[in-house]
Design an enzyme around this catalytic site. Sequence first.
Site, PDB file in Angstrom:
ATOM      1  N   ASN A 104       0.825  -1.221   0.000  1.00  0.00           N
ATOM      2  CA  ASN A 104       0.000   0.000   0.000  1.00  0.00           C
ATOM      3  C   ASN A 104       0.853   1.264   0.000  1.00  0.00           C
ATOM      4  O   ASN A 104       0.527   2.244  -0.665  1.00  0.00           O
ATOM      5  CB  ASN A 104      -0.919   0.012   1.228  1.00  0.00           C
ATOM      6  CG  ASN A 104      -2.237  -0.675   0.962  1.00  0.00           C
ATOM      7  OD1 ASN A 104      -2.602  -0.931  -0.189  1.00  0.00           O
ATOM      8  ND2 ASN A 104      -2.964  -0.993   2.013  1.00  0.00           N
TER       9      ASN A 104
ATOM     10  N   PHE B  50      -5.546   3.123  11.768  1.00  0.00           N
ATOM     11  CA  PHE B  50      -5.744   2.265  10.600  1.00  0.00           C
ATOM     12  C   PHE B  50      -4.969   2.814   9.410  1.00  0.00           C
ATOM     13  O   PHE B  50      -4.885   4.028   9.237  1.00  0.00           O
ATOM     14  CB  PHE B  50      -7.230   2.179  10.250  1.00  0.00           C
ATOM     15  CG  PHE B  50      -8.030   1.503  11.327  1.00  0.00           C
ATOM     16  CD1 PHE B  50      -8.239   0.133  11.298  1.00  0.00           C
ATOM     17  CD2 PHE B  50      -8.526   2.232  12.394  1.00  0.00           C
ATOM     18  CE1 PHE B  50      -8.948  -0.499  12.315  1.00  0.00           C
ATOM     19  CE2 PHE B  50      -9.238   1.611  13.416  1.00  0.00           C
ATOM     20  CZ  PHE B  50      -9.447   0.240  13.369  1.00  0.00           C
ATOM     21  N   GLU B  51      -4.470   1.903   8.577  1.00  0.00           N
ATOM     22  CA  GLU B  51      -3.679   2.322   7.416  1.00  0.00           C
ATOM     23  C   GLU B  51      -4.461   3.239   6.485  1.00  0.00           C
ATOM     24  O   GLU B  51      -3.894   4.026   5.745  1.00  0.00           O
ATOM     25  CB  GLU B  51      -3.186   1.112   6.638  1.00  0.00           C
ATOM     26  CG  GLU B  51      -4.293   0.264   6.040  1.00  0.00           C
ATOM     27  CD  GLU B  51      -3.775  -1.065   5.536  1.00  0.00           C
ATOM     28  OE1 GLU B  51      -3.122  -1.077   4.489  1.00  0.00           O
ATOM     29  OE2 GLU B  51      -4.025  -2.091   6.185  1.00  0.00           O
ATOM     30  N   THR B  52      -5.778   3.129   6.519  1.00  0.00           N
ATOM     31  CA  THR B  52      -6.616   3.974   5.675  1.00  0.00           C
ATOM     32  C   THR B  52      -6.577   5.436   6.104  1.00  0.00           C
ATOM     33  O   THR B  52      -6.986   6.306   5.343  1.00  0.00           O
ATOM     34  CB  THR B  52      -8.069   3.486   5.751  1.00  0.00           C
ATOM     35  OG1 THR B  52      -8.387   3.230   7.130  1.00  0.00           O
ATOM     36  CG2 THR B  52      -8.262   2.216   4.952  1.00  0.00           C
ATOM     37  N   GLY B 130      -1.136  -3.210   3.514  1.00  0.00           N
ATOM     38  CA  GLY B 130      -0.112  -2.473   4.266  1.00  0.00           C
ATOM     39  C   GLY B 130       0.776  -3.375   5.111  1.00  0.00           C
ATOM     40  O   GLY B 130       1.580  -2.863   5.900  1.00  0.00           O
TER      41      GLY B 130
END
Lengths: 319, 265
Positions: A104, B50-52, B130
């Site tokens: 990512n 969170f990776e978001t 991730g």
Amino acid sequence: MALNRMSAADAVGKYIKDGDQIALGGFTVNRNPMLMIREIIRQKIRDLYLVVHSHGQGMELLIGAGCVKRVELAYGGVARFAPTGHRFKKAFLDKTIEVEDYSNFHMTLRFLAGAMGLPFMATKSGLNTDIVRRSGFSAACRGTDRVPEHKLKVIDDPLDPDGGEVIVLPPLKPDVAILHAQFVGDEGTCRICGLTFADIEQAKAAKTVIVTCEEIIPEDIIRQEPDQNSLPHFMVDAVIVAPFGAHPTACHKFYDYDPVHLNLFKNMAREDDCFADYLNEWVYPFDSQEAYLEKVGIRNLLKIKANSALGYAPGLDRR
Amino acid sequence: MENYTANEIMALSAGRLVKNGDILFAGTGLSMLAATVAKRIHAPEAVVFFETGGIDPSLDELPLAVADPRVMVGTSINTSLVDALSLLGHPKFRTIAFLGAAQIDCYGNLNSTLLGTYEHPRQRFPGSGGACDAASMAYGVIIFMQHQRRRFVEKLDYLTSPGWMTGGDSRRQAGFDRGGPIAVVTNLCVMKFDEHTKMMYLDEYYPFTDPGKVASETGFDLDISRARMASPPSESELATLRSGVDPQRLILGPMPTSQAAADKF
């Protein structure tokens, strides 16, 4: 500046060609630009080259419908509803698509490099892994059709002799970025509420930016809180009004993801014939968002309607 | 018959590894439960992110995805992937990442990409997401695994996320100035890594199993000489997990059979 407002059908016809490199906005079960994705399938666009980080219901649909030739990605799944996307997995194992794996952070940095006009971006994430050592794309396609000459390169830190190795990643400059936002001003200023994922970097890196949105609101209203805005008006090339345009994925402050539909999709995506039934039932018949929403049904839409204070549907049965 | 399930003791065992003030990089599933239960029991100042891009959400309802709208509510700040993933490597913070995988080797390297090769694939998993970034940059990593020989392998089909690489000093040699797996939490036990060799060893096995069973479910030689029996979950830990964290049992799954039977009367 006049808003270039059009239908999804016109936007696909005007801006999306066979073989284009497309960056899809959203993340797994959130803000996937589903109206545009269904329209791409309906117009039988082929050989798309998807560049994404973690996708997602939209990618599943495009791969399953045979629109995709190549994908660069970090993650192919629909979270708990399909930890590995069934259509993605099948296409990979059957070799009907070519897949290149990154992380990512890698994909996000590549979009950022594209947005910043840089020749590469550096990171230490992934050193000595198979993401660095192995390649899913054939050597023959490297350097052709917008496929980067190198997946990445590992080089010595060019500044610090004791800095060790770093990975340098090629930029992404997709032909088209498609994203779904909550609001667009009537001159084009775009506002994403909640998390932006990498949508802003993707849009800034792309040659053409298509935004579907829940609502178009007066430009002077969206400019009253410019701190909340995501893209300036002149960066948006086309706008499509799409209420529930991310369904069955979520859109913060407007609706939750639709567990009933995502479970139905999960079951229908397992086998080729069932998936063909899904397309015939849920994609091909609908030439408008209104017709699609009639098929989803008012009861299901009310179940996922977001609480205006929380931004999701509290108590929604998500099993 | 135990009055708790494997999922429950896994969430609580991982939760016990969290320190107050840790910055927790959570996925979904058990890692959400571990992070949340730790916050409720002994680490109230731990932060979940969170990776978001959702940083310290209120988590009134359990998110089922890292992109769930529930990770965007009550946050300290809503950001983006580039921001959240950059936080992983921030040298000022003890960032602890929870990861899962399809395969793990004795040094805690993980595969979440494929079985076979790109040329001749046998199975496909979602990919890094991730995970590679967290394994590369975080201060430490806690790994959840289902304990099966086919998952605990001598050699990974694909190294997605770096653990202790080939043991000893090799992780540092590879260019990572910190990080590495702290523990592996499975449905049978908790394993840790030898200080010098960085090889996995059995630390605690759950009361319903034994070291021999753990070794037989592990596809590489496992040091079981230091093994102790884990203390079972306390009533208050179970109560917090069940009524405070996952009352709908979205992630915990079914109640233990003895408990389910008792609840009928």
